[in-house]
Structures are given as structure tokens and as C-alpha cells.
Design a protein around this motif. Structure first.
Motif, mmCIF file in Angstrom:
data_model
loop_
_atom_site.group_PDB
_atom_site.id
_atom_site.type_symbol
_atom_site.label_atom_id
_atom_site.label_comp_id
_atom_site.label_asym_id
_atom_site.label_seq_id
_atom_site.Cartn_x
_atom_site.Cartn_y
_atom_site.Cartn_z
ATOM 1 N N ASP A 132 32.773 52.287 34.719
ATOM 2 C CA ASP A 132 32.508 50.783 35.126
ATOM 3 C C ASP A 132 33.716 50.113 35.693
ATOM 4 O O ASP A 132 33.912 49.421 36.437
ATOM 5 C CB ASP A 132 31.632 49.951 34.124
ATOM 6 C CG ASP A 132 30.913 48.689 34.670
ATOM 7 O OD1 ASP A 132 30.524 48.611 35.740
ATOM 8 O OD2 ASP A 132 31.080 47.863 33.734
ATOM 9 N N ASN A 133 34.674 50.094 34.550
ATOM 10 C CA ASN A 133 35.957 49.829 35.063
ATOM 11 C C ASN A 133 36.491 50.322 36.310
ATOM 12 O O ASN A 133 37.118 49.529 37.234
ATOM 13 C CB ASN A 133 37.046 50.002 34.171
ATOM 14 C CG ASN A 133 36.768 49.074 32.761
ATOM 15 O OD1 ASN A 133 36.060 48.196 32.707
ATOM 16 N ND2 ASN A 133 37.433 49.870 31.579
ATOM 17 N N ILE A 134 36.353 51.388 36.590
ATOM 18 C CA ILE A 134 36.994 51.936 37.658
ATOM 19 C C ILE A 134 36.180 51.429 39.033
ATOM 20 O O ILE A 134 36.834 51.086 40.112
ATOM 21 C CB ILE A 134 36.862 53.619 37.816
ATOM 22 C CG1 ILE A 134 37.607 54.162 36.832
ATOM 23 C CG2 ILE A 134 37.094 54.096 39.426
ATOM 24 C CD1 ILE A 134 37.599 55.406 36.577
ATOM 25 N N LYS A 139 36.079 48.105 43.663
ATOM 26 C CA LYS A 139 35.664 46.936 44.471
ATOM 27 C C LYS A 139 36.634 45.583 44.769
ATOM 28 O O LYS A 139 36.690 45.197 45.878
ATOM 29 C CB LYS A 139 34.254 46.417 43.609
ATOM 30 C CG LYS A 139 33.483 45.033 44.412
ATOM 31 C CD LYS A 139 32.496 44.765 43.572
ATOM 32 C CE LYS A 139 31.524 43.583 44.133
ATOM 33 N NZ LYS A 139 30.587 42.881 43.508
ATOM 34 N N TRP A 140 37.263 45.358 43.777
ATOM 35 C CA TRP A 140 38.460 44.357 43.734
ATOM 36 C C TRP A 140 39.411 44.556 45.053
ATOM 37 O O TRP A 140 39.848 43.941 45.687
ATOM 38 C CB TRP A 140 38.973 43.915 42.467
ATOM 39 C CG TRP A 140 39.959 43.032 42.504
ATOM 40 C CD1 TRP A 140 39.884 41.901 42.176
ATOM 41 C CD2 TRP A 140 41.414 43.438 42.499
ATOM 42 N NE1 TRP A 140 41.021 41.208 42.279
ATOM 43 C CE2 TRP A 140 42.125 42.221 42.525
ATOM 44 C CE3 TRP A 140 42.237 44.375 42.702
ATOM 45 C CZ2 TRP A 140 43.411 41.989 42.564
ATOM 46 C CZ3 TRP A 140 43.623 44.422 42.712
ATOM 47 C CH2 TRP A 140 44.100 43.113 42.613
ATOM 48 N N ALA A 141 39.763 45.919 44.768
ATOM 49 C CA ALA A 141 40.929 46.485 45.631
ATOM 50 C C ALA A 141 40.215 46.343 47.101
ATOM 51 O O ALA A 141 40.867 45.965 47.998
ATOM 52 C CB ALA A 141 41.275 47.853 45.223
ATOM 53 N N VAL A 147 40.441 47.358 52.041
ATOM 54 C CA VAL A 147 40.834 48.706 52.280
ATOM 55 C C VAL A 147 39.205 49.866 52.173
ATOM 56 O O VAL A 147 38.512 49.310 51.451
ATOM 57 C CB VAL A 147 41.706 49.385 51.265
ATOM 58 C CG1 VAL A 147 42.216 50.686 51.212
ATOM 59 C CG2 VAL A 147 43.270 48.409 51.295
ATOM 60 N N GLU A 148 39.509 50.790 52.815
ATOM 61 C CA GLU A 148 37.979 51.469 52.712
ATOM 62 C C GLU A 148 37.940 52.230 51.294
ATOM 63 O O GLU A 148 39.191 52.704 50.545
ATOM 64 C CB GLU A 148 38.354 52.643 53.696
ATOM 65 C CG GLU A 148 38.075 52.531 55.283
ATOM 66 C CD GLU A 148 36.419 51.531 55.632
ATOM 67 O OE1 GLU A 148 35.852 52.299 54.901
ATOM 68 O OE2 GLU A 148 36.615 50.669 56.075
#
Length: 166
Positions: A132-134, A139-141, A147-148
Motif C-alpha cells: 500500500d505504501n509503494i 501515485k504521489w510521484a 512521470v509515467e
């Protein structure tokens, strides 16, 4: 033809002399005592040395003379110690065998299986939390830097098939 005494018989006879007398002797008295019990006087010193080596007879130097003695309790204690050491060795072997058997049964114990199931659930929850953290960071990045998702996965070695554990 008269058969001579075996070395063990000589040892036993000389040791019995010490135990029966419950006294202290010098070498001449030991030789005399041994010869009275049928031990050839020339072999008494060898027999005595054998008893000394096995810690069945004790010796002490007083002045210029050596004195020798052995009391019945010493031999009894030594034999009792040997018996007890053997018992300890046997019990330690038995304990080792029982521990191995216990491990076999413990692996199939319902409580142990429940505990392993509980630990597996904790590990699964932790893995899903990291997943979930990943997803959140990805999503944030993606939104922050435009960025794709594939580029983020490649750059951070995130597997394409990353998903929650069911």
C-alpha cells in the motif's frame, strides 16, 4: 604346578590389606603385608604403583619416608561417582532424545499451528501495508512529477505484477 596370581588379583589383595588394617604404612611394611597375602615381594611396588595411579591408594612424603594408605570409604566414593557419572550420561542422552521427539510433536501441536497461523497473518498484513505504501508513493510521484507509472517501476525496481497478498 601352582598358578600365580593375576595382576588384578594382586591389586585386590593389596587394596584389601589397606582397607582391613585402616592404617598408614611405609614401603617396607607394604611389601611385608603384600608378601603375607601371596604377592611376590618383587612385584609389590608395581602393584602399589598401579593402585596409586588409579587413585585407590594415597601417599604422602614425611621427612625422608613415603607413607601409604587407603580407607574403604575412598573406593566406595570413587565407585559411587563412576556409577553416578554413568547415570548422568545416560540421562543426558535420554533428555536429548526426548527433546528431538518433543520437537516432532510440537510441530503438529494445535497451539503451535495456531501461533504459526497468527504469525503468518501478521506477516501478510505487514507485506500488504508495504505494498500500500509503494502504491501511495508511486501515485504521489506520478502526480507530483508527471512521470509515467512504468518509468517509476523501472527506476525503483518495482515489479509490474506487484499486488496485495490474499
Amino acid at each position: 604346578m601352582v598358578k600365580g596370581l593375576s595382576f588384578e588379583e594382586k591389586r585386590k589383595r593389596l587394596l584389601d590389606c589397606f582397607h582391613n588394617s585402616k592404617s598408614v604404612f611405609n614401603i617396607k611394611e607394604v611389601e611385608k603385608m603384600g608378601s603375607q597375602k601371596g604377592i611376590v615381594i618383587n612385584t609389590v611396588k608395581d602393584v602399589l604403583q598401579s593402585l596409586l595411579d588409579d587413585d585407590l591408594v594415597e601417599t604422602e612424603r614425611v621427612g625422608t619416608s613415603n607413607y601409604y594408605w587407603s580407607f574403604p570409604g575412598k573406593v566406595f566414593k570413587k565407585e559411587a561417582r563412576i556409577v553416578l557419572e554413568e547415570k548422568i550420561k545416560n540421562l543426558e542422552t535420554k533428555i536429548s532424545e526426548l527433546k528431538k521427539e518433543y520437537e516432532i510433536y510440537r510441530m503438529n501441536d494445535p497451539e503451535t499451528l495456531q501461533e504459526k497461523g497468527r504469525q503468518a497473518k501478521v506477516a501478510q498484513d505487514a507485506a500488504n501495508r508495504w505494498t500500500d505504501n509503494i502504491f501511495c508513493l508511486r501515485k504521489w510521484a506520478k502526480e507530483k512529477f508527471n512521470v509515467e507509472e512504468q518509468s517509476i517501476n523501472t527506476h525503483f525496481n518495482i515489479p509490474a505484477d506487484l499486488d496485495y497478498i490474499e
